[in-house]
Scaffold this active site. Sequence first.
Site, PDB file in Angstrom:
ATOM      1  N   LEU A 147       4.689  45.813 -36.733  1.00 17.64           N
ATOM      2  CA  LEU A 147       3.501  44.701 -36.664  1.00 17.64           C
ATOM      3  C   LEU A 147       4.498  43.255 -36.995  1.00 17.64           C
ATOM      4  O   LEU A 147       4.854  43.333 -38.428  1.00 17.64           O
ATOM      5  CB  LEU A 147       2.563  44.925 -37.649  1.00 17.64           C
ATOM      6  CG  LEU A 147       1.706  46.282 -37.495  1.00 17.64           C
ATOM      7  CD1 LEU A 147       0.830  46.694 -38.409  1.00 17.64           C
ATOM      8  CD2 LEU A 147       0.828  46.037 -36.111  1.00 17.64           C
ATOM      9  N   GLU A 148       4.353  42.335 -36.171  1.00 21.83           N
ATOM     10  CA  GLU A 148       4.979  41.027 -36.371  1.00 21.83           C
ATOM     11  C   GLU A 148       4.214  39.869 -36.907  1.00 21.83           C
ATOM     12  O   GLU A 148       4.327  38.711 -36.847  1.00 21.83           O
ATOM     13  CB  GLU A 148       5.781  40.620 -35.080  1.00 21.83           C
ATOM     14  CG  GLU A 148       6.871  41.983 -34.899  1.00 21.83           C
ATOM     15  CD  GLU A 148       7.759  41.823 -33.626  1.00 21.83           C
ATOM     16  OE1 GLU A 148       7.710  40.680 -33.018  1.00 21.83           O
ATOM     17  OE2 GLU A 148       8.413  42.664 -33.225  1.00 21.83           O
TER      18      GLU A 148
END
Length: 320
Positions: A147-148
């Site tokens: 998850l960026e």
Amino acid sequence: MVAGLTSAALPASADPTAETDAPAATAAEGPWLTGYWHNFDNGSTTLPISDIPDAYNLIAVAFADNLAGTPGGITFNLASGELGGYTEQQFKDDIAAAQAQGRKVVISVGGERGNVSVANPTEAANFARTTHDLMNEYGFDGVDIDLEHGINAQYMEEALRALSEQAGPDLMITMAPQTIDFQAPSYGYHQLARAIPDILTIINMQYYNSGSMLGCDGQVYSQGTVDFLTAQACIQLELGLRPDQVGLGLPATPSAAGGGHQAPANVVRALDCLERGANCGSFTPAEPYGPTGGVMTWSINWDATNGYAFANAIGPRIGT
């Protein structure tokens, strides 16, 4: 996975109270050569799981999608149309065949454009339940957190611990944070790593699309260099993670990322430096750390466009 944050460096530090000797619930079977396999054509190529070289002993399937109507929940769409008619059954059979060879396959959540919110108890419970459902449906060995767009460490820990209870001790949990995510103890991935060493398999930092960052010695290092890898891997190693829980993430080809590609020979040098104190650049760890967790690449698909040069160079070095 392709895009990362370009940011000014922030202070790096480690928490002296971090757990240092918590046993992992998952056996350390690495080192791992982790490769992302994606079900879309991003200018590289597409291929079935069965074509992935044996050197890749950990395959991260990219990416899970949000499950409509279920906050925090995930699902997976094979997108067989983009894969030349690759069917769900072929996909499942290929996963099983890879596992029969002793390899592992996990479902990756996130990427450059994907995001799943896990920010409250309901979303944490939904994430755990739906991830376990995908493991049962496709045979995945676990989950990769990529998850960026930020994570809530408290509720992601809650989700991963619930998943661990459901899946049992063989669950694999991997993470692919960006370099910025370990520049300060207040950052979510930094907090999550400190919280789950007992169930964490490996963290494969994305050492690309980054810009300059601080190493554990407080010095600034530029991407594309051996020092960029070693001085930042040191942050995680000094945090209290075991060496086998720390991996190096690099793009397979220059086209696979916006910046930060390095020749595989540099990756080998970084491993030598961290593990044996040899072949270092200007940064040398005070003491060698011993065998690390391995190497990750974005992506297997990109590596395929280059005759699998990345796997051919790194696989023999780490023994996969």
